[in-house]
Design a protein around this motif. Sequence first.
Motif, PDB file in Angstrom:
ATOM      1  N   VAL B  38     -24.518  21.998 -23.322  1.00  0.00           N
ATOM      2  CA  VAL B  38     -23.316  22.160 -22.489  1.00  0.00           C
ATOM      3  C   VAL B  38     -23.236  23.593 -21.976  1.00  0.00           C
ATOM      4  O   VAL B  38     -22.993  23.833 -20.787  1.00  0.00           O
ATOM      5  CB  VAL B  38     -22.052  21.781 -23.288  1.00  0.00           C
ATOM      6  CG1 VAL B  38     -20.803  22.174 -22.528  1.00  0.00           C
ATOM      7  CG2 VAL B  38     -22.032  20.299 -23.576  1.00  0.00           C
ATOM      8  N   PRO B  50     -15.441  24.207 -21.443  1.00  0.00           N
ATOM      9  CA  PRO B  50     -16.470  23.211 -21.771  1.00  0.00           C
ATOM     10  C   PRO B  50     -15.926  21.798 -21.923  1.00  0.00           C
ATOM     11  O   PRO B  50     -16.610  20.839 -21.531  1.00  0.00           O
ATOM     12  CB  PRO B  50     -17.074  23.738 -23.074  1.00  0.00           C
ATOM     13  CG  PRO B  50     -16.193  24.825 -23.536  1.00  0.00           C
ATOM     14  CD  PRO B  50     -15.452  25.342 -22.369  1.00  0.00           C
ATOM     15  N   VAL B  51     -14.712  21.630 -22.511  1.00  0.00           N
ATOM     16  CA  VAL B  51     -14.210  20.263 -22.717  1.00  0.00           C
ATOM     17  C   VAL B  51     -13.951  19.585 -21.372  1.00  0.00           C
ATOM     18  O   VAL B  51     -14.304  18.419 -21.163  1.00  0.00           O
ATOM     19  CB  VAL B  51     -12.930  20.288 -23.585  1.00  0.00           C
ATOM     20  CG1 VAL B  51     -12.335  18.891 -23.673  1.00  0.00           C
ATOM     21  CG2 VAL B  51     -13.248  20.789 -24.975  1.00  0.00           C
ATOM     22  N   VAL B  54     -17.244  18.565 -19.835  1.00  0.00           N
ATOM     23  CA  VAL B  54     -17.803  17.334 -20.405  1.00  0.00           C
ATOM     24  C   VAL B  54     -17.025  16.127 -19.894  1.00  0.00           C
ATOM     25  O   VAL B  54     -17.612  15.113 -19.488  1.00  0.00           O
ATOM     26  CB  VAL B  54     -17.756  17.395 -21.951  1.00  0.00           C
ATOM     27  CG1 VAL B  54     -18.146  16.058 -22.539  1.00  0.00           C
ATOM     28  CG2 VAL B  54     -18.683  18.474 -22.460  1.00  0.00           C
ATOM     29  N   LEU B  55     -15.682  16.242 -19.893  1.00  0.00           N
ATOM     30  CA  LEU B  55     -14.843  15.087 -19.530  1.00  0.00           C
ATOM     31  C   LEU B  55     -15.087  14.639 -18.103  1.00  0.00           C
ATOM     32  O   LEU B  55     -15.194  13.449 -17.833  1.00  0.00           O
ATOM     33  CB  LEU B  55     -13.370  15.467 -19.657  1.00  0.00           C
ATOM     34  CG  LEU B  55     -12.671  15.166 -20.961  1.00  0.00           C
ATOM     35  CD1 LEU B  55     -11.231  15.617 -20.861  1.00  0.00           C
ATOM     36  CD2 LEU B  55     -12.722  13.696 -21.271  1.00  0.00           C
ATOM     37  N   ASP B  62     -17.027   8.096 -18.760  1.00  0.00           N
ATOM     38  CA  ASP B  62     -16.026   7.814 -19.788  1.00  0.00           C
ATOM     39  C   ASP B  62     -14.632   7.885 -19.200  1.00  0.00           C
ATOM     40  O   ASP B  62     -13.795   7.015 -19.422  1.00  0.00           O
ATOM     41  CB  ASP B  62     -16.136   8.842 -20.921  1.00  0.00           C
ATOM     42  CG  ASP B  62     -17.377   8.644 -21.746  1.00  0.00           C
ATOM     43  OD1 ASP B  62     -18.070   7.651 -21.479  1.00  0.00           O
ATOM     44  OD2 ASP B  62     -17.644   9.469 -22.626  1.00  0.00           O
ATOM     45  N   GLU B  66     -11.916   5.059 -18.605  1.00  0.00           N
ATOM     46  CA  GLU B  66     -10.677   5.210 -19.367  1.00  0.00           C
ATOM     47  C   GLU B  66      -9.463   4.932 -18.501  1.00  0.00           C
ATOM     48  O   GLU B  66      -8.551   4.193 -18.902  1.00  0.00           O
ATOM     49  CB  GLU B  66     -10.624   6.627 -19.922  1.00  0.00           C
ATOM     50  CG  GLU B  66      -9.310   6.983 -20.517  1.00  0.00           C
ATOM     51  CD  GLU B  66      -9.238   8.450 -20.807  1.00  0.00           C
ATOM     52  OE1 GLU B  66     -10.128   9.188 -20.359  1.00  0.00           O
ATOM     53  OE2 GLU B  66      -8.284   8.860 -21.461  1.00  0.00           O
ATOM     54  N   VAL B  69      -9.195   1.334 -17.919  1.00  0.00           N
ATOM     55  CA  VAL B  69      -8.629   0.629 -19.082  1.00  0.00           C
ATOM     56  C   VAL B  69      -7.105   0.751 -19.086  1.00  0.00           C
ATOM     57  O   VAL B  69      -6.385  -0.228 -19.306  1.00  0.00           O
ATOM     58  CB  VAL B  69      -9.235   1.192 -20.388  1.00  0.00           C
ATOM     59  CG1 VAL B  69      -8.414   0.783 -21.582  1.00  0.00           C
ATOM     60  CG2 VAL B  69     -10.656   0.740 -20.557  1.00  0.00           C
ATOM     61  N   LEU B  70      -6.611   1.966 -18.804  1.00  0.00           N
ATOM     62  CA  LEU B  70      -5.160   2.171 -18.815  1.00  0.00           C
ATOM     63  C   LEU B  70      -4.484   1.306 -17.763  1.00  0.00           C
ATOM     64  O   LEU B  70      -3.445   0.678 -18.022  1.00  0.00           O
ATOM     65  CB  LEU B  70      -4.853   3.644 -18.545  1.00  0.00           C
ATOM     66  CG  LEU B  70      -4.827   4.526 -19.773  1.00  0.00           C
ATOM     67  CD1 LEU B  70      -4.697   5.971 -19.374  1.00  0.00           C
ATOM     68  CD2 LEU B  70      -3.661   4.148 -20.651  1.00  0.00           C
ATOM     69  N   VAL B  73      -4.460  -2.281 -18.917  1.00  0.00           N
ATOM     70  CA  VAL B  73      -3.456  -2.534 -19.958  1.00  0.00           C
ATOM     71  C   VAL B  73      -2.064  -2.635 -19.339  1.00  0.00           C
ATOM     72  O   VAL B  73      -1.273  -3.511 -19.709  1.00  0.00           O
ATOM     73  CB  VAL B  73      -3.518  -1.418 -21.023  1.00  0.00           C
ATOM     74  CG1 VAL B  73      -2.285  -1.448 -21.895  1.00  0.00           C
ATOM     75  CG2 VAL B  73      -4.752  -1.571 -21.870  1.00  0.00           C
ATOM     76  N   PHE B 126      -5.104  14.942 -18.795  1.00  0.00           N
ATOM     77  CA  PHE B 126      -4.475  14.069 -19.785  1.00  0.00           C
ATOM     78  C   PHE B 126      -3.229  14.703 -20.366  1.00  0.00           C
ATOM     79  O   PHE B 126      -2.194  14.047 -20.490  1.00  0.00           O
ATOM     80  CB  PHE B 126      -5.478  13.731 -20.879  1.00  0.00           C
ATOM     81  CG  PHE B 126      -6.651  13.049 -20.312  1.00  0.00           C
ATOM     82  CD1 PHE B 126      -6.530  11.753 -19.842  1.00  0.00           C
ATOM     83  CD2 PHE B 126      -7.842  13.713 -20.134  1.00  0.00           C
ATOM     84  CE1 PHE B 126      -7.592  11.131 -19.245  1.00  0.00           C
ATOM     85  CE2 PHE B 126      -8.907  13.090 -19.548  1.00  0.00           C
ATOM     86  CZ  PHE B 126      -8.782  11.802 -19.102  1.00  0.00           C
ATOM     87  N   GLN B 127      -3.318  15.987 -20.701  1.00  0.00           N
ATOM     88  CA  GLN B 127      -2.143  16.673 -21.234  1.00  0.00           C
ATOM     89  C   GLN B 127      -1.048  16.727 -20.174  1.00  0.00           C
ATOM     90  O   GLN B 127       0.130  16.458 -20.452  1.00  0.00           O
ATOM     91  CB  GLN B 127      -2.520  18.089 -21.673  1.00  0.00           C
ATOM     92  CG  GLN B 127      -3.448  18.141 -22.875  1.00  0.00           C
ATOM     93  CD  GLN B 127      -4.911  18.032 -22.518  1.00  0.00           C
ATOM     94  OE1 GLN B 127      -5.275  17.466 -21.486  1.00  0.00           O
ATOM     95  NE2 GLN B 127      -5.767  18.559 -23.368  1.00  0.00           N
ATOM     96  N   LEU B 209       4.124   2.027 -19.461  1.00  0.00           N
ATOM     97  CA  LEU B 209       3.847   1.352 -20.729  1.00  0.00           C
ATOM     98  C   LEU B 209       5.049   1.469 -21.651  1.00  0.00           C
ATOM     99  O   LEU B 209       5.463   0.499 -22.295  1.00  0.00           O
ATOM    100  CB  LEU B 209       2.621   1.972 -21.400  1.00  0.00           C
ATOM    101  CG  LEU B 209       1.261   1.653 -20.800  1.00  0.00           C
ATOM    102  CD1 LEU B 209       0.176   2.355 -21.582  1.00  0.00           C
ATOM    103  CD2 LEU B 209       1.028   0.167 -20.804  1.00  0.00           C
ATOM    104  N   PHE B 212       8.260  -0.550 -19.997  1.00  0.00           N
ATOM    105  CA  PHE B 212       8.160  -2.005 -19.955  1.00  0.00           C
ATOM    106  C   PHE B 212       8.134  -2.588 -21.363  1.00  0.00           C
ATOM    107  O   PHE B 212       8.453  -3.756 -21.563  1.00  0.00           O
ATOM    108  CB  PHE B 212       6.917  -2.437 -19.191  1.00  0.00           C
ATOM    109  CG  PHE B 212       7.015  -2.159 -17.729  1.00  0.00           C
ATOM    110  CD1 PHE B 212       8.192  -2.408 -17.050  1.00  0.00           C
ATOM    111  CD2 PHE B 212       5.960  -1.632 -17.033  1.00  0.00           C
ATOM    112  CE1 PHE B 212       8.304  -2.137 -15.699  1.00  0.00           C
ATOM    113  CE2 PHE B 212       6.055  -1.362 -15.684  1.00  0.00           C
ATOM    114  CZ  PHE B 212       7.239  -1.610 -15.015  1.00  0.00           C
ATOM    115  N   LEU B 213       7.724  -1.779 -22.356  1.00  0.00           N
ATOM    116  CA  LEU B 213       7.713  -2.268 -23.731  1.00  0.00           C
ATOM    117  C   LEU B 213       9.050  -2.061 -24.412  1.00  0.00           C
ATOM    118  O   LEU B 213       9.352  -2.707 -25.404  1.00  0.00           O
ATOM    119  CB  LEU B 213       6.631  -1.547 -24.543  1.00  0.00           C
ATOM    120  CG  LEU B 213       5.219  -2.065 -24.377  1.00  0.00           C
ATOM    121  CD1 LEU B 213       4.248  -1.166 -25.092  1.00  0.00           C
ATOM    122  CD2 LEU B 213       5.121  -3.467 -24.928  1.00  0.00           C
TER     123      LEU B 213
END
Lengths: 100, 214
Positions: B38, B50-51, B54-55, B62, B66, B69-70, B73, B126-127, B209, B212-213
Amino acid sequence: MSTGLIFAGTGAILFAMGVAGVMLLAHLLRRILAFNLMGSGAFLILIGLAQRAGLVDPVPQAMVLTGIVVSVAATALALALTRRLHKLTGAYTLPATRDD
Amino acid sequence: MKRAAIIIFAALFAFVLIVAMLELSALPSPKVNLPAAVAANMAASGVEHPVTAVLLNFRGYDTLLEIAVLLLVLLVVLAVSPREGKAPAASHEPVLQVLARVAVPVMLLAAVYLLWAGAHRPGGAFQAGAVLGAAAVLLHLAGLLPGWNAPRLFMRAGLAGGFLVFLVVASALLANGALLHFPPEFAGALILLIEAGLTVSLGLILAGLFLFLA
């Protein structure tokens, strides 16, 4: 024994607790929580083992970051299905099946 | 009997796992040195952290899957929701409304900062998306922005937008020969574009999410 290994060991214990919870608990909400515990254990193992030499490895960190978001999504999906099951059957446990 | 057997099995499993990890750490370090790989390619990644590299660059697949997928769902949650996707009724408590009015602008600012900071320090889409989602939930529960009751085209576009932007960029880069193969000179700008789309979509999906839940 480095800090990373302590994290990984804790993760292994959490994962085993989660496995036992998924198998033993009947209430679906508890089972989902146990499943989340398994996930947290796996994340701790990934992060802890990767930095057992004291160096930070960005690859497992990025994978765990992805994994956390996916586990949130999986939890939401499980909760939605549980609520649907409750609406259809009125129960929070899976119907009993014969062991064969 | 069955209960005791399962508990003993779990304890044994944890013990074997810990022993295996201790043995593993005594071995010499593996041949594939990921941190070094890396670090060697950071200059071509377009970002400095670096994170984030990679992401969004080295393992962009990935992240693409991801967000897919969200979105999937959220669609399933809407499909099995007994109230046809109606979010919970908003309260109109004055204290909560004042708190939301004070907190939400600061949360928006924090989300934008986290997004921008992802290029060179911990942070990223994401954060920032999580903060944005919390702000959206707060606004809805305070009754200030009850857009979840009747999602319009704008909201739907926001929900799917992050995934679509990512997909368009990924397929446009197919001209380079591989999916998500960023040319180094545009990598920084493309990653920022993808992350901005991801932040908006993640915030909306996470808030959806939750609401609605609820």
